[in-house]
Each structure stands twice: as C-alpha cells, then as structure tokens.
Motif scaffolding. Structure first.
Motif, short mmCIF file in Angstrom:
data_model
loop_
_atom_site.label_atom_id
_atom_site.label_comp_id
_atom_site.label_asym_id
_atom_site.label_seq_id
_atom_site.Cartn_x
_atom_site.Cartn_y
_atom_site.Cartn_z
N ILE A 156 0.84 -1.21 0.00
CA ILE A 156 0.00 0.00 0.00
C ILE A 156 0.87 1.26 0.00
O ILE A 156 0.61 2.22 -0.74
N LEU A 159 2.06 1.96 -3.45
CA LEU A 159 1.04 2.57 -4.31
C LEU A 159 0.87 4.05 -3.98
O LEU A 159 0.71 4.89 -4.88
N ALA B 152 -5.25 4.03 -7.93
CA ALA B 152 -4.39 3.75 -6.77
C ALA B 152 -5.24 3.48 -5.54
O ALA B 152 -4.98 2.54 -4.77
N ALA B 155 -6.84 0.07 -5.80
CA ALA B 155 -5.83 -0.99 -5.60
C ALA B 155 -5.51 -1.14 -4.12
O ALA B 155 -5.33 -2.26 -3.62
N ILE B 156 -5.44 -0.03 -3.41
CA ILE B 156 -5.17 -0.08 -1.97
C ILE B 156 -6.33 -0.74 -1.23
O ILE B 156 -6.12 -1.59 -0.35
N LEU B 159 -6.05 -4.44 -1.52
CA LEU B 159 -5.05 -5.01 -0.62
C LEU B 159 -5.57 -5.09 0.81
O LEU B 159 -5.34 -6.07 1.52
#
Lengths: 326, 326
Positions: A156, A159, B152, B155-156, B159
């Motif tokens: 994270i 990113l 972004a 995507a975080i 995760l």
C-alpha cells in the motif's frame, strides 16, 4: 542540503547516517553534489548523533503530524523513510503495523505535499509484497500478492508513493530490499531474523536456531550494499525512473543449506555446528511465501549492483564487526 | 438476513436494492437461502426506499465512524460497498478521493472487525488498477500499475480487503468491474462517462461528444450483468476463492468504433450520427491507460458470465428504459 532519516536510531538508519556524514555530500535532483548541511535522525528513541554538529536528533512518534512537521523542514531536500514495524510484529499487532507502516508513511507524504518544494523521498519495501504461486524468478510485472499484514502495508505504501510522485507532491522512489543479512546485534521480531542469526550467533560462540527447511531459498543483501543502494536510489535521476517508482534491488539468491555451507567454509565446522534445526511452522509460512529471487535488470540498468557470494558477505560482516575467528 | 448497501442512492445501489427486494432472499455463507429481513441503504442523500418495509434508509458521510456503526448492525450478514468517488473527480479532488475511496473503505472494514461475527463484504474495483505497458489481455497475475489516483485508491482497498479477509476480520470479495455501459441518467465525472453517453444521448435525441479515438478499446459490462455479478460475488463460496479475494469480472471487449457501429445497427443512422468526435487529451490519457480486456477464466470457473454482443447490451438498455425508437 538538509536530509532526514526516519528510523534514524535503527540499525540501517545509523549505518546510513554514518555513511552520509563520511561522504559529506549528496547529489541534488540535477545531479550536482551538495554539501550535507543538516542530518535529522528521527526515531522513538534518541539516535546516536556521532558527536557531529551537522546531526540533529528528534524523538517522537512518527504517526503524529507535529512530529513529522518538526522533522521535515521547509527546505528538507532528501528523506530516507526507514521507520517500520517488522514482519513478525506487524502480524502479531495488526493495529501497530497499520499505524506505522501505513498511516505514518502516508502522513510523511502529506507533510511533504504541504511544503512548497518537492523533496526526494526514499521508501524501503520488501520481498513480502509478493506471495502465492510465484515464478522461480519474480519479474517486474509480477502481481503483488502479500501473505502477511506487513507485506500488505508495504504494498500500500508503494502505491501511495507512486501516486504522490505522479501528482508531483514528492519525487519518490521505493527500493524493495532483499532480506538484510548479516545484521549485527540481537534477534528481532522479523520473521526473517534467523537469516542473520544463523551466522551471527555461531560466530559469537552461541547456539542459533534455524526455523525453516534447508532448501528454503532466501533473497539476501548485505548491510554494506543496502546502504550503498539507499544512497544510489536517492541520487537516481527521477526522469529515468519515469512513472514506475518501485525498484527491485539486486540481491543474492541462496538456500539456507548454502548459507550454512558458506559459514562452514569461512569459519569452520565448530562454528557451523552451533546451528540447531528446529522448524517453526509460523515462520516457515511467512518466509516460504516470499520469492527466492527476482529479476533485477531494471535496477542494474540504472547502475545498482548486488553481491557475488554469501561467503564474501560473511567475510565483510566479520571485518566490519572486528570478529576474531578462534 | 440483514444487508447493507453503501452508495445505496446511486445508480448501481438502487438497481441492486430493487433486485434484492424482488428476489427476497440471499444465500448465507453455508449456501442456504435466507430471507432478506432488512436492507439498509446508506448514502449522502436519502435513497429511494421502494415503499418496502424491509428498507431502512440512512443518510450520512461514510467516512465517519458513527455513520458506519449505525449502518452496520451486530448481525449485518452481507455488505455491498458501492460508495465511491469516480475517476475524474478523484483526479480533480485528491483529498476527497482519498477520504471516500480509501479511508471510508478501511473504516468499513474496521467496523466489521469490531463485530463479533464475520460479515461477507463485497468491494467493487475497476480496470483503473491497471496501467502502463499492458499485455493485450490482462492476466490474473499481471501487476497492478494504476495511472490515476482513483486506480491507486481502488488498488489499496483491494489489498486491505485481502488482508482483512486473510486475518478473518471479514469474509471479503473484490469484484473488478469493467466499465458499466449503458448507464441511464446524465453524464457523471467519471473519465469513462462517454462510454454510456455516446449511446444514451443519441437515443434521447441529443448530441454526444466522443472524446477518445475510435480505435480505443473498452472493457464493458451492462448494468443488468453488473447487478447479477454483485449478487453472485456475494454468494460465492469463500473457500473456493481462497486467499486471493479479487476477481476480474467477465466483460465485453469493444472498440469505440464498434460501439458506434452497434448503435447504428440497432437504432439507425440518424441516431448514430448524433455522435460528435472531439478528442479530449485528459480523458484519452486516463482511459487509454486501462486494459481493453482481461483474462476471466477464474471468474468463469466460479460461475460468473459476461455478455455476448454490445448490440444486445443496447437492446437491453432500450427495453429497460422504455425507449421508443423513432
């Protein structure tokens, strides 16, 4: 040039500080060497200041905004963000890992964003961002698949740094470090702690536990090369990195059995025989999810290099620590 | 079974609510259908409640803990987290995107973690997590490389959901949605807004601007299939998903020229000729970084399906919206 190291009292932080003070300068964003005017070492404990007037030590919790605002000046030009909760501890204490590995990293980027200039920022990341079914050699475009909270938090932070860089808030770089070996000192809560312990403890005349199978392949980097790589990473031309700010650092792919054989070669049977094999399922699960090697051609094209043999790494450790073999 | 939809007043949220109310039940984690006892629709504006006594509407800022604590009951069994700041807006207002797409998603997971039970949670993600040099068809193990703050942030969130699921705090699933087309209503701030606009506006007798090249390949999913997929994604057996909770949903890979040709086929020249080509560099840059197709064999093995032709998608839109072709 003003420089900040977070985790400045830690092992890598102290080594990096010593090296920066010895060099006395760092290249700026234009590639011109600039004298080191101030080096801030921030940590939860007061860092050693090397009796050097260029060093300013700051003590505080890096997840608190005013601590970072005090540490990051209006003209801090370079930041090495090394503060982290290690893998084993982040797995045991989820909230602490999130607070330091994620929230503090984001806060650091936010404080930089407030500043009028655009500091260069180096984050360190880890093999732990990978996991699951991996190719023998992980490629630059292999998907991240962390199998630990530490790995997820580091992924994270990568990113975030990429996006803050893309937006021009910072000039960031993430260096994915192989496991550092041989670390001096005592074992820590990292799942990979044994990767130093099985060399360090036997050389100190102590027993060391090896908690994973001998065939387990590790991806290693010595402290010397790690420090070199951190400085080279900061000095890299941002334009050469482009949009992708994450770099897999070169390392050494060795099995645990090969590590022990190297120790035997350098220090003899009596030392190597101090290693006791005692499998630990928790550590095997975490370490076994990490890649044993990754493709580093991009880093090499950018001028970064790894080491050649683990026996050489052990010899360098012995020299650095002034160990006398019996 | 108590169910929560965040973004419950939005287009997908309202469609999903209508479908859930019509079905009247959802499979529980053991695969047994359970009657829908309460459906909470949370949004910043009051959602339509369909005049159904099972619906409870909640108004509030999803980035505030007490709002989520009110919406997530001690026995909320299923959560569809649809609330988001769209790509164009997250690029224009960085802080707002971070607050809703990242902080609120994390807070939602945290509130679930506090609960004694382990709710099933569906996050939606997007093609925007990919970017850079992509293979023609993105694979499950293609690295994420978002080229926008929206990508972004998504995507975080992926995760986070993976790690919260691995730790047993939630039973999560992330569905990466293709671009939804055809959306009814008005244009929004998503960079992909035109992917609905170039069909919807001409069918309404209005001019539509196409801001990207005709060769631009989009990865599309109709609203009908999106709703089906959200429900199927929630009902999937968690064990079948294993550690990797992110699923690329099947979609339709079409170029903008093919979309216009399909509109011409279904609705005739007069309609298709209402599209005006006016390139917009900002939109081309964002949309051009997204993949035109991805491998969906994993989703298909799990029983999820996409559509067969964009002409069929247009026909379904015309039927759903009750449009009469002139």
């Amino acid at each position: 040039m003003k420089v900040l190291i977070t985790g400045g009292a830690g092992f890598l932080g102290q080594r990096l500080a010593r090296e920066l003070l010895a060099r006395g300068s760092l290249k700026d964003a234009q590639g011109t060497p600039q004298a080191l005017s101030e080096l801030v070492l921030l940590d939860v404990a007061r860092a050693h200041d090397f009796g050097d007037s260029r060093v300013r030590t700051e003590v505080g919790d890096i997840a608190e905004r005013d601590v970072l605002e005090r540490a990051i000046d209006v003209d801090t030009a370079a930041i090495f963000h090394l503060a982290a909760i290690v893998s084993g501890q982040a797995e045991a204490d989820f909230d602490l890992g999130m607070r330091i590995n994620l929230d503090a990293s984001r806060l650091l980027l936010e404080v930089c964003r407030q500043r009028a200039h655009v500091p260069r920022v180096v984050f360190t990341s880890s093999v732990a961002v990978y996991g699951g079914d991996l190719p023998a050699v992980v490629q630059d475009d292999t998907a991240l698949n962390p199998q630990s909270s530490y790995g997820a938090q580091k992924a994270i932070a990568e990113l975030l740094l990429n996006d803050y860089s893309r937006r021009g808030f910072v000039d960031g770089r993430v260096l994915r470090l192989p496991t550092i070996s041989v670390r001096p000192g005592r074992p820590n809560a990292a799942a990979s702690s044994f990767a130093s312990g099985i060399v360090r403890e036997p050389l100190n005349g102590e027993e060391a536990v090896c908690p994973v199978a001998g065939s387990t392949r590790l991806w290693l980097l010595s402290p010397r090369k790690a420090i070199e790589s951190l400085i080279a990473g900061l000095e890299l031309d941002g334009a050469a990195l482009g949009r992708q700010r994450v770099l897999n650092l070169p390392g050494l792919s060795v099995s645990v059995d090969e590590m022990i054989a190297a120790l035997r070669e350098v220090a003899g049977d009596a030392v190597a025989n101090r290693i006791v094999r005692r499998p630990d399922e928790r550590i095997e699960r975490i370490v076994g999810s990490w890649p044993g090697a990754w493709d580093t051609s991009r880093a090499e094209r950018l001028g970064l290099a790894g080491e050649r043999s683990f026996a050489d790494v052990i010899r360098a450790y012995i020299a650095d620590e002034g160990i006398v073999l019996g």
